[in-house]
Design an enzyme around this catalytic site. Structure first.
Site, PDB file in Angstrom:
ATOM      1  N   SER A 238       5.182   4.535  -9.707  1.00  0.00           N
ATOM      2  CA  SER A 238       4.445   5.637  -9.089  1.00  0.00           C
ATOM      3  C   SER A 238       5.123   6.172  -7.836  1.00  0.00           C
ATOM      4  O   SER A 238       4.977   7.352  -7.509  1.00  0.00           O
ATOM      5  CB  SER A 238       3.018   5.188  -8.768  1.00  0.00           C
ATOM      6  OG  SER A 238       2.320   4.928  -9.969  1.00  0.00           O
TER       7      SER A 238
ATOM      8  N   ILE B 241      -1.236   1.834 -10.458  1.00  0.00           N
ATOM      9  CA  ILE B 241      -1.018   0.976  -9.296  1.00  0.00           C
ATOM     10  C   ILE B 241      -2.192   0.007  -9.224  1.00  0.00           C
ATOM     11  O   ILE B 241      -3.343   0.437  -9.090  1.00  0.00           O
ATOM     12  CB  ILE B 241      -0.931   1.795  -7.994  1.00  0.00           C
ATOM     13  CG1 ILE B 241       0.083   2.941  -8.127  1.00  0.00           C
ATOM     14  CG2 ILE B 241      -0.560   0.879  -6.820  1.00  0.00           C
ATOM     15  CD1 ILE B 241       0.028   3.949  -6.992  1.00  0.00           C
TER      16      ILE B 241
ATOM     17  N   HIS C 207       1.281  -3.653  -0.097  1.00  0.00           N
ATOM     18  CA  HIS C 207       2.122  -2.808  -0.949  1.00  0.00           C
ATOM     19  C   HIS C 207       1.296  -1.762  -1.694  1.00  0.00           C
ATOM     20  O   HIS C 207       1.711  -0.607  -1.820  1.00  0.00           O
ATOM     21  CB  HIS C 207       2.887  -3.700  -1.940  1.00  0.00           C
ATOM     22  CG  HIS C 207       3.838  -2.970  -2.816  1.00  0.00           C
ATOM     23  ND1 HIS C 207       5.055  -2.500  -2.371  1.00  0.00           N
ATOM     24  CD2 HIS C 207       3.760  -2.624  -4.126  1.00  0.00           C
ATOM     25  CE1 HIS C 207       5.681  -1.896  -3.365  1.00  0.00           C
ATOM     26  NE2 HIS C 207       4.917  -1.965  -4.436  1.00  0.00           N
TER      27      HIS C 207
END
Length: 158
Positions: free
Chosen positions: A58, A82, A89
């Site tokens: 992404s 994600i 992160h």
């Protein structure tokens, strides 16, 4: 359900003459492939021409989307997955993808359908990927948004 109140994705859009690029991350392959299939179904039904560009994840969606639009695409459908982990992160990648894709749309003046799923776990993604048994099809929704916006911009610009 998070899709409650979404605009009519079933509404038929005439995408004839539109060139669309699906830019998709490779992480979480089963979910990503479901998103791609949903986008493809929507673009096919609308009569748009389309191609696919795969990127690692992404984080890379904005730069690839910008390149596709600068190369002549009328719209991009950006798809990614994600999943939150135990480090910050998740927040960094989510923010970078969202902010980057927004800037791409504004800087190019062309639509970017946002199909980046930000999830707490894989089950949430499977439920939104347009797979058999899924309650939502976020790939189709992102493609619909890109097409509808491209058509609206075409009308606004005469």
């Amino acid at each position: 359900m998070s899709g409650a109140g979404a605009p009519g994705a079933a509404e038929r859009i005439d995408g004839t003459g539109l060139r669309v690029v699906i830019v998709a991350g490779a992480w979480h392959e089963e979910i990503a492939n479901g998103l791609i299939a949903g986008a493809e179904r929507t673009l096919e039904a609308a009569g748009a021409s389309w191609s696919i560009a795969r990127v690692p994840g992404s984080f890379e969606l904005p730069v690839a989307s910008k390149a596709a639009l600068e190369a002549g695409a009328d719209a991009v459908v950006a798809l990614g997955v994600i999943i939150r982990g135990g480090t910050p992160h998740f927040e960094y990648v989510s923010a970078a993808a969202t902010d980057g894709l927004t800037r791409v749309a504004l800087n190019t003046g062309k639509p970017v359908g946002f199909g980046v799923l930000t999830l707490d776990d894989e089950a949430q993604g499977l439920d939104r990927a347009g797979l058999p048994g899924s309650t939502e099809d976020k790939g189709a929704e992102a493609a619909h948004a890109a097409l509808a916006t491209a058509v609206a911009l075409r009308a606004l610009r005469g």
